[in-house]
Motif scaffolding. Structure first.
Motif, PDB file in Angstrom:
ATOM      1  N   ALA A 265      42.681 -15.099  53.254  1.00 29.51           N
ATOM      2  CA  ALA A 265      42.171 -16.356  53.826  1.00 29.51           C
ATOM      3  C   ALA A 265      40.676 -16.500  53.575  1.00 29.51           C
ATOM      4  CB  ALA A 265      42.479 -16.427  55.314  1.00 29.51           C
ATOM      5  N   LEU A 266      39.931 -15.421  53.773  1.00 29.80           N
ATOM      6  CA  LEU A 266      38.486 -15.468  53.571  1.00 29.80           C
ATOM      7  C   LEU A 266      38.139 -15.705  52.108  1.00 29.80           C
ATOM      8  CD1 LEU A 266      35.605 -15.217  54.575  1.00 29.80           C
ATOM      9  CD2 LEU A 266      35.806 -12.726  54.340  1.00 29.80           C
TER      10      LEU A 266
ATOM     11  N   GLU B 109      38.841 -19.279  51.155  1.00 26.63           N
ATOM     12  CA  GLU B 109      37.848 -20.207  51.715  1.00 26.63           C
ATOM     13  C   GLU B 109      36.536 -20.143  50.949  1.00 26.63           C
ATOM     14  OE1 GLU B 109      36.675 -23.276  54.198  1.00 26.63           O
ATOM     15  OE2 GLU B 109      38.665 -22.440  53.898  1.00 26.63           O
TER      16      GLU B 109
ATOM     17  N   PRO C 136      37.029 -24.114  49.450  1.00 24.77           N
ATOM     18  CA  PRO C 136      37.117 -24.397  50.880  1.00 24.77           C
ATOM     19  C   PRO C 136      38.345 -25.250  51.209  1.00 24.77           C
ATOM     20  CG  PRO C 136      34.880 -24.730  50.083  1.00 24.77           C
ATOM     21  CD  PRO C 136      35.745 -24.509  48.875  1.00 24.77           C
ATOM     22  N   MET C 137      38.962 -24.992  52.351  1.00 25.44           N
ATOM     23  CA  MET C 137      40.184 -25.692  52.734  1.00 25.44           C
ATOM     24  C   MET C 137      39.990 -27.200  52.741  1.00 25.44           C
ATOM     25  SD  MET C 137      43.368 -25.367  53.420  1.00 25.44           S
ATOM     26  CE  MET C 137      43.485 -23.615  53.699  1.00 25.44           C
TER      27      MET C 137
ATOM     28  N   ARG D 108      45.831 -22.670  46.577  1.00 24.65           N
ATOM     29  CA  ARG D 108      44.971 -23.305  47.580  1.00 24.65           C
ATOM     30  C   ARG D 108      45.363 -24.755  47.818  1.00 24.65           C
ATOM     31  NH1 ARG D 108      42.483 -20.989  51.494  1.00 24.65           N
ATOM     32  NH2 ARG D 108      40.661 -22.311  51.485  1.00 24.65           N
TER      33      ARG D 108
ATOM     34  N   SER E 249      46.603 -25.138  59.673  1.00 29.58           N
ATOM     35  CA  SER E 249      45.829 -26.323  59.370  1.00 29.58           C
ATOM     36  C   SER E 249      46.643 -27.432  58.760  1.00 29.58           C
ATOM     37  CB  SER E 249      44.662 -26.029  58.462  1.00 29.58           C
ATOM     38  OG  SER E 249      44.630 -24.805  57.920  1.00 29.58           O
TER      39      SER E 249
END
Length: 76
Positions: free
Chosen positions: A10-11, A14, A18-19, A49, A60
């Motif tokens: 996840a990191l 991101e 970025p999401m 992604r 999200s």
């Protein structure tokens, strides 16, 4: 996948795309190829992604709904 591995994925995701950028690109119809080129990542990473927010059960993406009605966005 272990919790630490999920957190690391996840990191890193991101940091590279970025999401908010992935969601915006997906909803605006940008292709995986365009996103991969813009963020200088592999096509596979861009596709992951771009689809991640639209997978069922993703925190999200719950409010976004699926773009193709099957739990993921249509891949460009």
């Amino acid at each position: 996948m272990a919790l630490k591995e999920k957190q690391a994925a996840a990191l890193s995701g991101e940091l590279l795309i970025p999401m908010a950028a992935a969601i915006g690109a997906a909803l605006s119809g940008r292709t995986d190829e365009q996103v991969a080129e813009q963020f200088d990542v592999s096509l596979q990473f861009a596709a992951w992604r771009m689809n991640e927010p639209f997978q069922r059960g993703h925190r999200s993406g719950d409010d976004l709904g699926a773009r193709n009605g099957q739990g993921s966005r249509a891949v460009g």
